[in-house]
Design a protein around this motif. Sequence first.
Motif, PDB file in Angstrom:
ATOM      1  N   TRP A 188      40.895  39.607  42.157  1.00 15.81           N
ATOM      2  CA  TRP A 188      40.293  39.974  43.439  1.00 15.81           C
ATOM      3  C   TRP A 188      40.846  41.295  43.928  1.00 15.81           C
ATOM      4  O   TRP A 188      42.001  41.623  43.674  1.00 15.81           O
ATOM      5  CB  TRP A 188      40.620  38.908  44.501  1.00 15.81           C
ATOM      6  N   HIS A 189      40.044  42.039  44.639  1.00 15.95           N
ATOM      7  CA  HIS A 189      40.634  43.162  45.355  1.00 15.95           C
ATOM      8  C   HIS A 189      41.030  42.692  46.758  1.00 15.95           C
ATOM      9  O   HIS A 189      40.701  41.576  47.170  1.00 15.95           O
ATOM     10  CB  HIS A 189      39.731  44.408  45.348  1.00 15.95           C
ATOM     11  N   GLU A 190      41.793  43.547  47.430  1.00 14.66           N
ATOM     12  CA  GLU A 190      42.237  43.288  48.803  1.00 14.66           C
ATOM     13  C   GLU A 190      41.099  42.666  49.606  1.00 14.66           C
ATOM     14  O   GLU A 190      39.971  43.160  49.579  1.00 14.66           O
ATOM     15  CB  GLU A 190      42.653  44.637  49.423  1.00 14.66           C
ATOM     16  N   PHE A 202      33.462  35.894  47.275  1.00 15.29           N
ATOM     17  CA  PHE A 202      33.135  36.377  45.922  1.00 15.29           C
ATOM     18  C   PHE A 202      32.688  37.845  45.915  1.00 15.29           C
ATOM     19  O   PHE A 202      32.646  38.467  44.870  1.00 15.29           O
ATOM     20  CB  PHE A 202      32.054  35.486  45.284  1.00 15.29           C
ATOM     21  N   LYS A 203      32.358  38.377  47.086  1.00  7.72           N
ATOM     22  CA  LYS A 203      32.064  39.815  47.162  1.00  7.72           C
ATOM     23  C   LYS A 203      33.315  40.643  46.860  1.00  7.72           C
ATOM     24  O   LYS A 203      33.224  41.831  46.581  1.00  7.72           O
ATOM     25  CB  LYS A 203      31.522  40.177  48.545  1.00  7.72           C
ATOM     26  N   HIS A 204      34.482  39.996  46.915  1.00  9.54           N
ATOM     27  CA  HIS A 204      35.743  40.687  46.639  1.00  9.54           C
ATOM     28  C   HIS A 204      36.273  40.384  45.252  1.00  9.54           C
ATOM     29  O   HIS A 204      37.408  40.680  44.930  1.00  9.54           O
ATOM     30  CB  HIS A 204      36.778  40.305  47.703  1.00  9.54           C
ATOM     31  N   LEU A 205      35.415  39.771  44.429  1.00  6.86           N
ATOM     32  CA  LEU A 205      35.818  39.406  43.070  1.00  6.86           C
ATOM     33  C   LEU A 205      35.611  40.582  42.121  1.00  6.86           C
ATOM     34  O   LEU A 205      34.508  41.102  41.997  1.00  6.86           O
ATOM     35  CB  LEU A 205      34.974  38.196  42.607  1.00  6.86           C
ATOM     36  N   ASP A 206      36.685  41.033  41.490  1.00  2.00           N
ATOM     37  CA  ASP A 206      36.590  42.158  40.557  1.00  2.00           C
ATOM     38  C   ASP A 206      36.302  41.714  39.128  1.00  2.00           C
ATOM     39  O   ASP A 206      35.605  42.389  38.382  1.00  2.00           O
ATOM     40  CB  ASP A 206      37.908  42.953  40.541  1.00  2.00           C
ATOM     41  N   ALA A 207      36.902  40.600  38.746  1.00  2.00           N
ATOM     42  CA  ALA A 207      36.762  40.191  37.339  1.00  2.00           C
ATOM     43  C   ALA A 207      36.955  38.694  37.182  1.00  2.00           C
ATOM     44  O   ALA A 207      37.705  38.065  37.932  1.00  2.00           O
ATOM     45  CB  ALA A 207      37.789  40.932  36.473  1.00  2.00           C
ATOM     46  N   SER A 223      28.219  46.640  41.019  1.00  2.00           N
ATOM     47  CA  SER A 223      28.555  45.915  42.252  1.00  2.00           C
ATOM     48  C   SER A 223      28.153  44.453  42.152  1.00  2.00           C
ATOM     49  O   SER A 223      27.036  44.130  41.736  1.00  2.00           O
ATOM     50  CB  SER A 223      27.784  46.499  43.444  1.00  2.00           C
ATOM     51  N   ASP A 224      29.061  43.590  42.575  1.00  2.00           N
ATOM     52  CA  ASP A 224      28.755  42.167  42.686  1.00  2.00           C
ATOM     53  C   ASP A 224      28.216  41.554  41.401  1.00  2.00           C
ATOM     54  O   ASP A 224      27.420  40.616  41.444  1.00  2.00           O
ATOM     55  CB  ASP A 224      27.741  41.914  43.824  1.00  2.00           C
ATOM     56  N   PHE A 225      28.659  42.095  40.280  1.00  2.00           N
ATOM     57  CA  PHE A 225      28.168  41.545  39.015  1.00  2.00           C
ATOM     58  C   PHE A 225      28.440  40.054  38.902  1.00  2.00           C
ATOM     59  O   PHE A 225      27.542  39.243  38.643  1.00  2.00           O
ATOM     60  CB  PHE A 225      28.788  42.265  37.811  1.00  2.00           C
TER      61      PHE A 225
HETATM   62 MG    MG Z   1      32.676  43.519  42.745  1.00  2.00          MG
END
Ligand code: MG
Lengths: 238, 238
Positions: free
Chosen positions: B123-125, B99-104, B74-76
């Motif tokens: 980003w996710h939704e 940035f909490k919605h940042l996947d990669a 989470s939140d890497f």
């Molecule tokens: Mg994340």
Amino acid sequence: MDKGKRARVDETEEDELDIDPEVADAIQQLQEVQDQLEKVNEEASDAVLEVEQRFNKVRRPLYDTRGAVIASISDFWLTAWLSHPMLGTLLSEEDQMVFKHLDAISVEEFSDIKSGYQIIFTWHENPYFEDKQLSKVFKFSDDGTVSVSGTQPKWKPGMDLTARQGEPEKTNGRKRRQEERECSFFVWFSETMQTDVFLEGPDRVAEVIKDDLWTNPLKYFTQDGEEDEGFEEETSHD
Amino acid sequence: MDKGKRARVDETEEDELDIDPEVADAIQQLQEVQDQLEKVNEEASDAVLEVEQRFNKVRRPLYDTRGAVIASISDFWLTAWLSHPMLGTLLSEEDQMVFKHLDAISVEEFSDIKSGYQIIFTWHENPYFEDKQLSKVFKFSDDGTVSVSGTQPKWKPGMDLTARQGEPEKTNGRKRRQEERECSFFVWFSETMQTDVFLEGPDRVAEVIKDDLWTNPLKYFTQDGEEDEGFEEETSHD
Ligand SMILES: [Mg+2]
Ligand SMILES: [Ca+2]
Ligand SMILES: [Ca+2]
Ligand SMILES: [Mg+2]
């Protein structure tokens, strides 16, 4: 969710900390991938250095030939230097008189390349200083710092151009500002602060000499003053 | 002696100008050496590119593995980003929520490497914008310029963080300065000026992402806030 935030790679402490075991495991896996990446990066930079060393050997005789031809042209380096849009602004009028005694500029990378390079100015007998060579040396460390050392010119009595800038002179009725062009370029040889390459960037003047002037000084030597606006050819009437 | 000064490489004009024939001859020789050097330099950079391409192929699966592991934490990226001494200062409090919605985060060099690279944020939704990816692309030209293009986020109604910075807010009784941390990082995606790499240096943020964060994000993720002074862990209490 800030479980990861408090995680450490240090394995001895890991168990004592409040980390989700899955995150701890993921961190361990990441560390293994980073170790592998680091190994690949080292192999890659070794391979690149090998290539650079190979081609430096090819360049060396060409630079030697070039230096011999340049030595046959009066004021070649002074002319090229003054025609350079950035370097040209660095010479005071007195510096330009000194540069009339400049025989050669040379950039030499250390044989392993990655550990540094030096820029050498070779002078003939002149009224300003005793030195036949003034150089500036840049040594790179693995930790990303560069240590810089330079030759302090052995100025002849009363000729130290870098000492004069302390004395304000009257010019057009107002005090000349120290930062302006009358600051001597020769100060550069003494600017030897240890610098963090990554955040600060290294010596800009050295970079321009190494990567631009040295790469093709003829380009600047043959550049006509008419083409580069805002540049005064102050030495052309000597 | 400024005979050399007026010399031109252009051979058709050479005879019409007032140049010492010996200097003209020397310039001709210099041009030949420079042509040879240029050929060597091209061979050298081709050889270096070949090495880099070879090793990029070795790195690719390692980056893929790393990305998969990172996705499980989470939140890497937010955590690593905030722990970075330079990048950490760039996120406003609202940016941190985004940035909490940042996947990669992913850095991809073009397959020929020398022509550029892109940085992709996946980003996710999320409540802020429609995009699944925001990227910034750097294309290098042979003339030393870099053209930069970026994704303009498709902000959802009322959520454009970059538009808000025009409105001054009261903070502690004084107007917040626009340059300060509340300027949204997302402006970076729109900073697409054509830049002269040689004199200006390219996008500093992009360089730090590519050459530091991307190289080893784990280093920052596992860094404890206590070790980096002057850095506030503003998200640790969410
Ligand atoms: Mg994340
Ligand atoms: Ca000129
Ligand atoms: Ca931290
Ligand atoms: Mg000379």
